[in-house]
Design a protein around this motif. Structure first.
Motif, short mmCIF file in Angstrom:
data_model
loop_
_atom_site.label_atom_id
_atom_site.label_comp_id
_atom_site.label_asym_id
_atom_site.label_seq_id
_atom_site.Cartn_x
_atom_site.Cartn_y
_atom_site.Cartn_z
N GLY A 164 0.66 -1.34 0.02
CA GLY A 164 -0.07 0.01 0.20
C GLY A 164 0.95 1.40 0.07
O GLY A 164 0.25 2.34 0.37
N VAL A 165 2.05 1.15 -0.33
CA VAL A 165 2.90 2.36 -0.22
C VAL A 165 2.60 3.09 -1.64
O VAL A 165 2.88 2.59 -2.61
CB VAL A 165 4.54 2.08 -0.19
CG1 VAL A 165 5.34 3.39 -0.19
CG2 VAL A 165 4.49 1.34 1.14
N GLN A 166 2.32 4.24 -1.29
CA GLN A 166 1.82 5.27 -2.64
C GLN A 166 3.03 6.28 -3.05
O GLN A 166 2.79 6.71 -4.11
CB GLN A 166 0.54 5.74 -2.39
CG GLN A 166 -0.54 5.05 -2.20
CD GLN A 166 -1.03 4.12 -3.42
OE1 GLN A 166 -1.17 4.82 -4.60
NE2 GLN A 166 -1.09 2.80 -3.63
N HIS A 167 3.96 6.63 -2.17
CA HIS A 167 4.78 7.62 -2.39
C HIS A 167 6.06 7.17 -2.60
O HIS A 167 6.56 6.84 -1.27
CB HIS A 167 4.54 8.86 -1.57
CG HIS A 167 3.37 9.51 -1.25
ND1 HIS A 167 2.76 10.29 -2.25
CD2 HIS A 167 2.24 9.37 -0.51
CE1 HIS A 167 1.61 10.51 -1.90
NE2 HIS A 167 1.14 10.02 -1.11
N ILE A 168 6.75 7.14 -3.62
CA ILE A 168 7.99 6.29 -3.99
C ILE A 168 8.64 7.11 -4.76
O ILE A 168 8.48 7.82 -5.69
CB ILE A 168 7.96 4.94 -4.55
CG1 ILE A 168 6.88 4.00 -3.68
CG2 ILE A 168 9.22 4.11 -4.70
CD1 ILE A 168 6.51 2.69 -4.44
N SER A 169 10.04 7.16 -4.10
CA SER A 169 11.19 8.16 -4.90
C SER A 169 12.17 7.26 -5.23
O SER A 169 12.64 6.24 -4.28
CB SER A 169 11.51 9.37 -4.15
OG SER A 169 10.43 10.13 -3.90
N VAL A 170 12.97 7.51 -6.21
CA VAL A 170 14.25 6.84 -6.49
C VAL A 170 15.29 7.63 -6.88
O VAL A 170 15.24 8.32 -7.65
CB VAL A 170 14.11 5.59 -7.53
CG1 VAL A 170 15.37 5.04 -8.12
CG2 VAL A 170 13.01 4.80 -7.39
N THR A 171 16.41 7.65 -6.03
CA THR A 171 17.40 8.73 -6.50
C THR A 171 18.53 7.94 -7.29
O THR A 171 18.84 7.05 -7.18
CB THR A 171 18.33 9.16 -4.95
OG1 THR A 171 18.62 7.95 -4.42
CG2 THR A 171 17.16 9.76 -4.17
N VAL A 172 18.78 8.86 -8.49
CA VAL A 172 19.38 8.39 -9.51
C VAL A 172 20.83 9.17 -9.78
O VAL A 172 20.87 10.38 -9.52
CB VAL A 172 18.76 8.19 -10.71
CG1 VAL A 172 17.61 7.14 -10.51
CG2 VAL A 172 18.16 9.58 -11.29
N ASN A 173 21.98 8.58 -10.43
CA ASN A 173 23.33 8.96 -10.52
C ASN A 173 23.59 8.38 -11.94
O ASN A 173 23.58 8.94 -12.92
CB ASN A 173 23.95 9.21 -9.60
CG ASN A 173 25.42 10.01 -9.70
OD1 ASN A 173 25.88 10.23 -10.73
ND2 ASN A 173 25.63 10.77 -8.78
N ARG A 196 17.13 13.25 -9.23
CA ARG A 196 18.76 13.29 -9.46
C ARG A 196 19.63 13.68 -8.42
O ARG A 196 19.42 14.73 -7.78
CB ARG A 196 19.12 14.19 -10.65
CG ARG A 196 18.28 13.81 -12.13
CD ARG A 196 18.97 14.58 -13.33
NE ARG A 196 18.28 13.96 -14.61
CZ ARG A 196 18.87 14.29 -15.78
NH1 ARG A 196 20.00 15.27 -15.68
NH2 ARG A 196 18.37 13.71 -16.87
N GLU A 197 20.71 12.88 -8.25
CA GLU A 197 21.61 13.14 -7.32
C GLU A 197 23.04 13.85 -8.19
O GLU A 197 23.59 13.36 -8.87
CB GLU A 197 22.53 11.72 -6.51
CG GLU A 197 23.23 11.84 -5.73
CD GLU A 197 23.73 10.26 -5.28
OE1 GLU A 197 24.03 10.28 -4.32
OE2 GLU A 197 24.11 9.50 -6.18
N PRO A 198 23.27 15.17 -7.56
CA PRO A 198 24.17 15.82 -8.41
C PRO A 198 25.74 15.28 -8.37
O PRO A 198 26.39 15.63 -9.28
CB PRO A 198 24.01 17.49 -7.73
CG PRO A 198 23.73 16.96 -6.54
CD PRO A 198 22.69 15.80 -6.27
N LYS A 199 25.96 14.54 -7.23
CA LYS A 199 27.34 13.97 -7.24
C LYS A 199 27.00 12.82 -6.19
O LYS A 199 26.05 12.71 -5.70
CB LYS A 199 28.31 14.99 -6.52
CG LYS A 199 28.05 15.56 -5.29
CD LYS A 199 28.95 16.50 -4.78
CE LYS A 199 28.49 16.98 -3.41
NZ LYS A 199 29.66 18.12 -2.92
N PHE A 200 27.96 11.96 -6.08
CA PHE A 200 27.80 10.82 -5.27
C PHE A 200 27.63 11.19 -3.79
O PHE A 200 28.89 11.59 -3.40
CB PHE A 200 28.82 9.73 -5.58
CG PHE A 200 28.70 9.01 -6.94
CD1 PHE A 200 27.70 8.17 -6.87
CD2 PHE A 200 29.56 9.36 -7.86
CE1 PHE A 200 27.77 7.60 -8.34
CE2 PHE A 200 29.43 8.77 -9.26
CZ PHE A 200 28.40 7.87 -9.56
N LEU A 201 26.76 10.86 -3.24
CA LEU A 201 26.32 11.32 -1.86
C LEU A 201 26.39 10.21 -1.02
O LEU A 201 25.70 10.50 0.43
CB LEU A 201 25.24 12.37 -1.83
CG LEU A 201 25.28 13.55 -2.61
CD1 LEU A 201 24.05 14.33 -2.58
CD2 LEU A 201 26.39 14.30 -1.88
#
Length: 347
Positions: A164-173, A196-201
């Motif tokens: 039932g999780v409706q709000h999902i984000s994926v951080t990408v680089n 978007r991840e601006p640099k590896f964090l």
């Protein structure tokens, strides 16, 4: 979300109810009857309709004459929704209405389609280069490598949606355009947001770029783990212990095949014969109070383990949740092959 296909006016006929039930085709064959004020007054199923006809009702009889007026429901804003849904599952309920104080239906939860309805946001970290899996990851980001014909990350996304999780984000680089294109369209009715991840964090630093959270609890995980963790139990355990952060922990046993010394300096005090030590290893899956995310510095390389240590130093409550079941960190060719073999037995 209220699906109108499950709602029927109580002054409609039994024939109309049967037509509406027949149109459902699949899923729970039940309707919720409401009165002129849209307040729920009862339920009617396919079986109820047949029994009513056998008992003397006609197809022109009104729904309100045959509905069950004693029915299961959840009251909006009262108690722990996840705990209430667990109780409904124990009662073998398949479709559960959520009612407001005036008995208006504000939601209908399909427990055949969803295991529960977790009030969490999820963030999956998918920016790594997957260097140990080269050459497989030279042109394909690791989260998109297939396991059993489906991308690694999709196994995790689909499982979260099933809870039932409706709000999902994926951080990408790394190779971010491929992942962005992969999630351009909704998946199982949920629009996955790419960030978007601006640099590896590090393993959690990029979460600062998620613009908005909708819940007070945030689930953070590596996108490349292969697991069947029970997110419902994870969440209920987190709430029960009123923690700031919970870490899914994998039982890890070390067996020493020799007798070892119990030493005091150079003096042997005794022998321990072939001891076994039990530990818990970090599984890379976390539940975190949203307020604790303020402890993560902006635009800084920062691991989830850094957050754990920071919260502990500040005296905040950090707990572990024992993960019993499948868990594979797909970080090398051997583990990737293991996941592909395992999925054959899980499908």
């Amino acid at each position: 979300m209220v699906e109108e296909k499950y709602i029927i006016q109580h002054n409609q006929t039994l024939l109309e109810a049967l037509k509406q039930i027949n149109a459902l085709q699949q899923g729970p064959l039940v309707l919720f009857a409401v009165d002129e004020e849209e307040r729920m007054v009862g339920t009617i199923t396919d079986g109820d309709s047949r029994r009513a006809l056998i008992a003397g009702a006609t197809i022109e009889s009104l729904v309100k004459e045959v509905v069950h007026t004693s029915f299961n429901f959840i009251r909006q804003g009262e108690g722990n929704l996840v705990q209430e849904l667990k109780r409904q599952k124990e009662l073998h309920m398949k479709l559960v209405p959520v009612l407001d104080k005036e008995n208006h239906i504000v939601d209908v939860i399909n427990l055949e389609q969803y295991k529960t309805q977790l009030p969490v946001d999820a963030v999956l970290m998918a920016g790594g280069k997957g260097e140990r899996l080269r050459p497989l990851t030279e042109k394909t980001p690791k989260p998109l490598l297939p396991v059993g014909g489906k991308a690694i990350i999709d196994h995790n996304i689909d499982r979260l949606i099933s809870y039932g999780v409706q709000h999902i984000s994926v951080t990408v680089n790394y190779l971010k355009e491929q992942i962005e294109e992969h999630f351009a369209q909704p998946r199982l009715g949920v629009q996955v947001q790419t960030v978007r991840e601006p640099k590896f964090l590090g393993t959690i630093g990029s979460i600062k770029y998620v613009k908005e959270f909708y819940n007070d609890t945030v689930l953070v995980m590596n996108s490349d783990v292969f697991t069947n963790i029970n997110y419902e139990d994870f969440f209920l355990h987190f709430k029960e212990h009123n923690a700031v952060m919970s870490v899914a922990a994998l039982p890890y046993t070390v067996s020493v095949p020799y007798g070892i010394f119990d030493l005091d300096g150079r003096v042997i005090k005794g022998m321990i014969e072939k001891p076994t030590y039990n530990y818990y290893a970090n599984a890379g899956i976390y539940l975190i109070k949203r307020s604790a995310l303020d402890e993560i510095p902006s635009d800084t390389f920062f691991h989830a383990t850094d957050l754990i240590n920071k919260l502990i130093i500040e005296g905040k409550k950090v707990i572990r949740f024992p993960l019993n079941g499948t868990w594979i960190d797909i970080g090398n060719p051997q583990e990737y092959q293991k996941a592909n073999e395992l999925i054959k037995h899980l499908q």
